[in-house]
Design a protein around this motif. Structure first.
Motif, PDB file in Angstrom:
ATOM      1  N   TYR A 115       0.816  -1.225   0.000  1.00  0.00           N
ATOM      2  CA  TYR A 115       0.000   0.000   0.000  1.00  0.00           C
ATOM      3  C   TYR A 115       0.845   1.268   0.000  1.00  0.00           C
ATOM      4  O   TYR A 115       0.340   2.342  -0.334  1.00  0.00           O
ATOM      5  CB  TYR A 115      -0.920  -0.022   1.219  1.00  0.00           C
ATOM      6  N   ARG A 116       2.118   1.167   0.350  1.00  0.00           N
ATOM      7  CA  ARG A 116       2.945   2.361   0.522  1.00  0.00           C
ATOM      8  C   ARG A 116       3.096   3.188  -0.763  1.00  0.00           C
ATOM      9  O   ARG A 116       3.064   4.418  -0.689  1.00  0.00           O
ATOM     10  CB  ARG A 116       4.310   1.979   1.078  1.00  0.00           C
ATOM     11  N   PRO A 117       3.306   2.604  -1.950  1.00  0.00           N
ATOM     12  CA  PRO A 117       3.380   3.459  -3.145  1.00  0.00           C
ATOM     13  C   PRO A 117       2.115   4.286  -3.372  1.00  0.00           C
ATOM     14  O   PRO A 117       2.188   5.478  -3.689  1.00  0.00           O
ATOM     15  CB  PRO A 117       3.613   2.453  -4.279  1.00  0.00           C
ATOM     16  N   HIS A 118       0.942   3.661  -3.202  1.00  0.00           N
ATOM     17  CA  HIS A 118      -0.309   4.403  -3.349  1.00  0.00           C
ATOM     18  C   HIS A 118      -0.429   5.478  -2.270  1.00  0.00           C
ATOM     19  O   HIS A 118      -0.868   6.611  -2.542  1.00  0.00           O
ATOM     20  CB  HIS A 118      -1.481   3.430  -3.260  1.00  0.00           C
ATOM     21  N   GLN A 119      -0.013   5.150  -1.057  1.00  0.00           N
ATOM     22  CA  GLN A 119      -0.053   6.133   0.026  1.00  0.00           C
ATOM     23  C   GLN A 119       0.861   7.320  -0.278  1.00  0.00           C
ATOM     24  O   GLN A 119       0.504   8.475  -0.030  1.00  0.00           O
ATOM     25  CB  GLN A 119       0.359   5.469   1.345  1.00  0.00           C
ATOM     26  N   GLY A 120       2.052   7.045  -0.828  1.00  0.00           N
ATOM     27  CA  GLY A 120       2.972   8.129  -1.170  1.00  0.00           C
ATOM     28  C   GLY A 120       2.400   9.038  -2.241  1.00  0.00           C
ATOM     29  O   GLY A 120       2.515  10.276  -2.153  1.00  0.00           O
ATOM     30  N   ARG A 121       1.765   8.453  -3.261  1.00  0.00           N
ATOM     31  CA  ARG A 121       1.157   9.270  -4.319  1.00  0.00           C
ATOM     32  C   ARG A 121       0.021  10.125  -3.771  1.00  0.00           C
ATOM     33  O   ARG A 121      -0.084  11.320  -4.101  1.00  0.00           O
ATOM     34  CB  ARG A 121       0.648   8.368  -5.444  1.00  0.00           C
ATOM     35  N   GLU A 122      -0.833   9.541  -2.938  1.00  0.00           N
ATOM     36  CA  GLU A 122      -1.945  10.307  -2.389  1.00  0.00           C
ATOM     37  C   GLU A 122      -1.455  11.418  -1.469  1.00  0.00           C
ATOM     38  O   GLU A 122      -2.023  12.523  -1.453  1.00  0.00           O
ATOM     39  CB  GLU A 122      -2.878   9.360  -1.612  1.00  0.00           C
ATOM     40  N   THR A 123      -0.399  11.153  -0.716  1.00  0.00           N
ATOM     41  CA  THR A 123       0.155  12.196   0.149  1.00  0.00           C
ATOM     42  C   THR A 123       0.715  13.343  -0.676  1.00  0.00           C
ATOM     43  O   THR A 123       0.522  14.526  -0.349  1.00  0.00           O
ATOM     44  CB  THR A 123       1.257  11.605   1.043  1.00  0.00           C
ATOM     45  N   LEU A 124       1.402  13.019  -1.774  1.00  0.00           N
ATOM     46  CA  LEU A 124       1.944  14.060  -2.647  1.00  0.00           C
ATOM     47  C   LEU A 124       0.825  14.872  -3.298  1.00  0.00           C
ATOM     48  O   LEU A 124       0.910  16.109  -3.390  1.00  0.00           O
ATOM     49  CB  LEU A 124       2.826  13.422  -3.719  1.00  0.00           C
ATOM     50  N   ILE A 125      -0.240  14.209  -3.735  1.00  0.00           N
ATOM     51  CA  ILE A 125      -1.376  14.923  -4.327  1.00  0.00           C
ATOM     52  C   ILE A 125      -2.007  15.860  -3.310  1.00  0.00           C
ATOM     53  O   ILE A 125      -2.350  17.013  -3.616  1.00  0.00           O
ATOM     54  CB  ILE A 125      -2.404  13.910  -4.863  1.00  0.00           C
ATOM     55  N   LEU A 126      -2.164  15.404  -2.076  1.00  0.00           N
ATOM     56  CA  LEU A 126      -2.756  16.238  -1.032  1.00  0.00           C
ATOM     57  C   LEU A 126      -1.888  17.456  -0.748  1.00  0.00           C
ATOM     58  O   LEU A 126      -2.403  18.582  -0.597  1.00  0.00           O
ATOM     59  CB  LEU A 126      -2.948  15.411   0.241  1.00  0.00           C
ATOM     60  N   GLN A 127      -0.589  17.268  -0.691  1.00  0.00           N
ATOM     61  CA  GLN A 127       0.305  18.395  -0.456  1.00  0.00           C
ATOM     62  C   GLN A 127       0.253  19.405  -1.599  1.00  0.00           C
ATOM     63  O   GLN A 127       0.276  20.622  -1.369  1.00  0.00           O
ATOM     64  CB  GLN A 127       1.733  17.895  -0.253  1.00  0.00           C
TER      65      GLN A 127
END
Length: 234
Positions: free
Chosen positions: A148-160
């Motif tokens: 799940y970490r790659p998807h979590q990293g992408r979503e965190t970057l989008i949110l930022q």
């Protein structure tokens, strides 16, 4: 207090060489490097050698806690670890593993309670199977989290990025409002500073009063301008 009666610390003490990291020693080392850019580390005193970090790795292989590791090694999987996979093998699970993590956590708790019951009945035996199951469940949960970490990293970057865009929009709106206020103040300055054509005799007789009124308008305009700029900066 006896040696055995002293309370034990919750965390181990830091390495003893941490005391060498002082401002004076760091300044001394900086001065030595400024004098000699090719400074030999072995020529330095021991307390200054601790201040120099080790060089970066030249190879992808390194030792950690007595085990040789490689940065080029592929990530471990359940198959490479010879662990049974307890969740379906589907690409959508990597994007939404919550349901399977909850299920595995409940199974883990059930197996743990079974292990406690077995140990209470027969501490010498009856724990190997439950322990193996706990290991398998834990490894499966780690596999789900790591997937799940790659998807979590992408979503965190989008949110930022979205938060930054909203912040920039708010700053631009504040600049537009401040610009409108400044234009109003400048307009008041121009209208207040303009003088009407008066007869020469009237100008001479009312010179002092006109000057006083003009200065009063200018002071009021500048006060308003300072208030606008101060409010914008705050």
């Amino acid at each position: 207090m006896a040696e055995g009666d002293r309370p034990k610390a919750l965390f181990p003490a830091p390495p003893p060489f941490y005391s060498h990291f002082t401002t004076a020693k760091l300044t001394h080392l900086r001065d030595l490097r400024r004098q000699d850019p090719n400074l030999d580390i072995l020529s330095l005193p021991t307390e200054l050698r601790y201040l120099i970090p080790p060089p970066p790795l030249q190879t992808s292989t390194f030792n950690a806690f007595g085990t040789s590791r490689s940065l080029d090694a592929p990530p471990q999987t359940l198959a490479s670890l010879e662990v049974e996979q307890l969740y379906p093998d589907h690409a959508s699970i990597a994007l939404n593993p919550q349901a399977h993590l909850i299920s595995l956590a409940r199974t883990q708790l059930t197996v743990f309670l079974t292990l406690i019951g077995s140990l209470s009945q027969n501490p010498a035996e009856g724990w190997e199977q439950e322990t193996k199951e706990l290991d398998e469940i834990t490894m499966n949960m780690l596999s789900l989290v790591n997937g799940y970490r790659p998807h979590q990293g992408r979503e965190t970057l989008i949110l930022q990025m979205e938060e930054r865009i909203e912040r920039l929009k708010a700053e631009m709106q504040a600049i537009r409002l401040a610009r409108g206020r400044v234009e109003e103040v400048v307009g008041e300055l121009r209208s207040g500073g303009a003088r009407e054509d008066l007869p020469e005799s009237a100008e001479r007789s009312d010179a002092n009063d006109e000057m006083a009124r003009r200065k009063a308008k200018q002071r009021a305009a500048w006060s308003a301008l300072n208030a606008v700029t101060a409010g914008n900066s705050g």
